[in-house]
Design a protein around this motif. Structure first.
Motif, PDB file in Angstrom:
ATOM      1  N   ALA A 148      -9.077   2.543  -3.180  1.00  0.00           N
ATOM      2  CA  ALA A 148      -8.275   3.775  -3.113  1.00  0.00           C
ATOM      3  C   ALA A 148      -7.725   3.904  -1.697  1.00  0.00           C
ATOM      4  CB  ALA A 148      -9.125   4.984  -3.503  1.00  0.00           C
ATOM      5  N   PRO A 149      -6.626   3.221  -1.404  1.00  0.00           N
ATOM      6  CA  PRO A 149      -6.121   3.116  -0.028  1.00  0.00           C
ATOM      7  C   PRO A 149      -5.783   4.437   0.652  1.00  0.00           C
ATOM      8  CG  PRO A 149      -5.082   1.483  -1.440  1.00  0.00           C
ATOM      9  CD  PRO A 149      -5.831   2.419  -2.347  1.00  0.00           C
ATOM     10  N   ALA A 150      -5.352   5.439  -0.109  1.00  0.00           N
ATOM     11  CA  ALA A 150      -4.829   6.664   0.509  1.00  0.00           C
ATOM     12  C   ALA A 150      -5.817   7.321   1.457  1.00  0.00           C
ATOM     13  CB  ALA A 150      -4.402   7.654  -0.571  1.00  0.00           C
ATOM     14  N   ARG A 151      -7.108   7.310   1.092  1.00  0.00           N
ATOM     15  CA  ARG A 151      -8.109   7.957   1.950  1.00  0.00           C
ATOM     16  C   ARG A 151      -8.177   7.300   3.324  1.00  0.00           C
ATOM     17  NH1 ARG A 151     -14.272   8.681  -0.062  1.00  0.00           N
ATOM     18  NH2 ARG A 151     -13.258   9.973  -1.662  1.00  0.00           N
ATOM     19  N   LEU A 152      -7.735   6.060   3.411  1.00  0.00           N
ATOM     20  CA  LEU A 152      -7.856   5.300   4.664  1.00  0.00           C
ATOM     21  C   LEU A 152      -6.512   5.085   5.348  1.00  0.00           C
ATOM     22  CD1 LEU A 152     -10.461   3.163   2.970  1.00  0.00           C
ATOM     23  CD2 LEU A 152     -10.873   3.958   5.305  1.00  0.00           C
ATOM     24  N   ASP A 153      -5.491   5.818   4.936  1.00  0.00           N
ATOM     25  CA  ASP A 153      -4.171   5.660   5.544  1.00  0.00           C
ATOM     26  C   ASP A 153      -4.195   5.932   7.047  1.00  0.00           C
ATOM     27  OD1 ASP A 153      -2.914   4.879   3.242  1.00  0.00           O
ATOM     28  OD2 ASP A 153      -1.983   6.817   2.810  1.00  0.00           O
ATOM     29  N   THR A 154      -4.878   6.997   7.460  1.00  0.00           N
ATOM     30  CA  THR A 154      -4.905   7.348   8.884  1.00  0.00           C
ATOM     31  C   THR A 154      -5.638   6.286   9.689  1.00  0.00           C
ATOM     32  OG1 THR A 154      -4.835   9.707   8.380  1.00  0.00           O
ATOM     33  CG2 THR A 154      -5.599   9.083  10.570  1.00  0.00           C
ATOM     34  N   ALA A 155      -6.767   5.809   9.183  1.00  0.00           N
ATOM     35  CA  ALA A 155      -7.513   4.761   9.878  1.00  0.00           C
ATOM     36  C   ALA A 155      -6.688   3.494   9.999  1.00  0.00           C
ATOM     37  CB  ALA A 155      -8.819   4.468   9.135  1.00  0.00           C
ATOM     38  N   ALA A 156      -5.983   3.131   8.930  1.00  0.00           N
ATOM     39  CA  ALA A 156      -5.135   1.937   8.963  1.00  0.00           C
ATOM     40  C   ALA A 156      -4.024   2.096   9.995  1.00  0.00           C
ATOM     41  CB  ALA A 156      -4.551   1.684   7.571  1.00  0.00           C
TER      42      ALA A 156
END
Length: 207
Positions: A93-101
């Motif tokens: 579920a990539p969206a939760r990690l958008d900021t970290a990415a």
């Protein structure tokens, strides 16, 4: 009902999915991820990103980033460890990690010197946690010896324990254990490998 009776029924239900094109499967997966997130049924979300150090796995709980893993660790093994020790409710579920990415991309492109994403320290405890909590205090482009970190973490004699804490750091890069070196200035070990540590210190101008 016997297993033999179940198998044709399962095959019939799965047939449309097997015949679906990749774009349709991706949309279905994304919908599942959104539903799981909105219903608070998703304990751990994960994604991968490309980086100068190879493909990185990022995983986050609802509290914050939980894990950053290098390819050499084996991403499947890392995910299994998270499922076994944190929660089996884990999903791409990539969206939760958008900021970290985004922040990691900025770091690798020398546009960021510190990270702002919330972190989840559930994989660390005791003295190792003390060490990890100190790491962000080591300035960008600077290094500290294992001895100095041991002192800062509250146990000047625990130099080897500092090495262990850095070697098992579940959040490398976000918690900069690459800035911890031996007293003689040599690199020491690193979860991502010696070359990765050399690259990061060179990127920051500390090598």
């Amino acid at each position: 009902m016997s297993v033999e009776h179940h198998e044709p029924e399962v095959s019939r239900l799965l047939a449309p999915l097997e015949a679906a094109d990749p774009l349709t499967l991706e949309r279905l997966h994304n919908s599942l991820a959104v539903c799981a997130e909105q219903s608070h049924a998703l304990d751990i979300a994960y994604r991968t990103i490309d980086s100068p150090l190879g493909t990185l796995l990022l995983a986050a709980s609802q509290r914050g980033v939980l894990r950053v893993a290098f390819s050499r660790e084996g991403h499947d093994a890392v995910l299994q460890h998270l499922a076994d020790h944190i929660s089996p409710r884990i999903l791409l579920a990539p969206a939760r990690l958008d900021t970290a990415a985004r922040e990691l991309d900025e770091y690798f492109n020398q546009r960021r010197k510190a990270f702002d994403v919330p972190l989840d320290f559930s994989l660390s405890k005791g003295f190792r946690l003390n060490v990890l909590e100190h790491l962000p205090a080591i300035p960008y482009g600077r290094t500290e010896s294992y001895t100095k970190v041991a002192e800062a973490a509250g146990n000047p004699r625990a130099v080897r324990a500092v090495g262990t804490a850095c070697a098992t750091n579940p959040l490398p890069l976000l918690l900069p254990c690459h800035r911890v070196v031996r007293s003689d200035g040599t690199y020491g070990g690193y979860l991502g490998g010696t070359e990765a540590k050399r690259f990061l210190l060179s990127l920051e101008g500390a090598a």
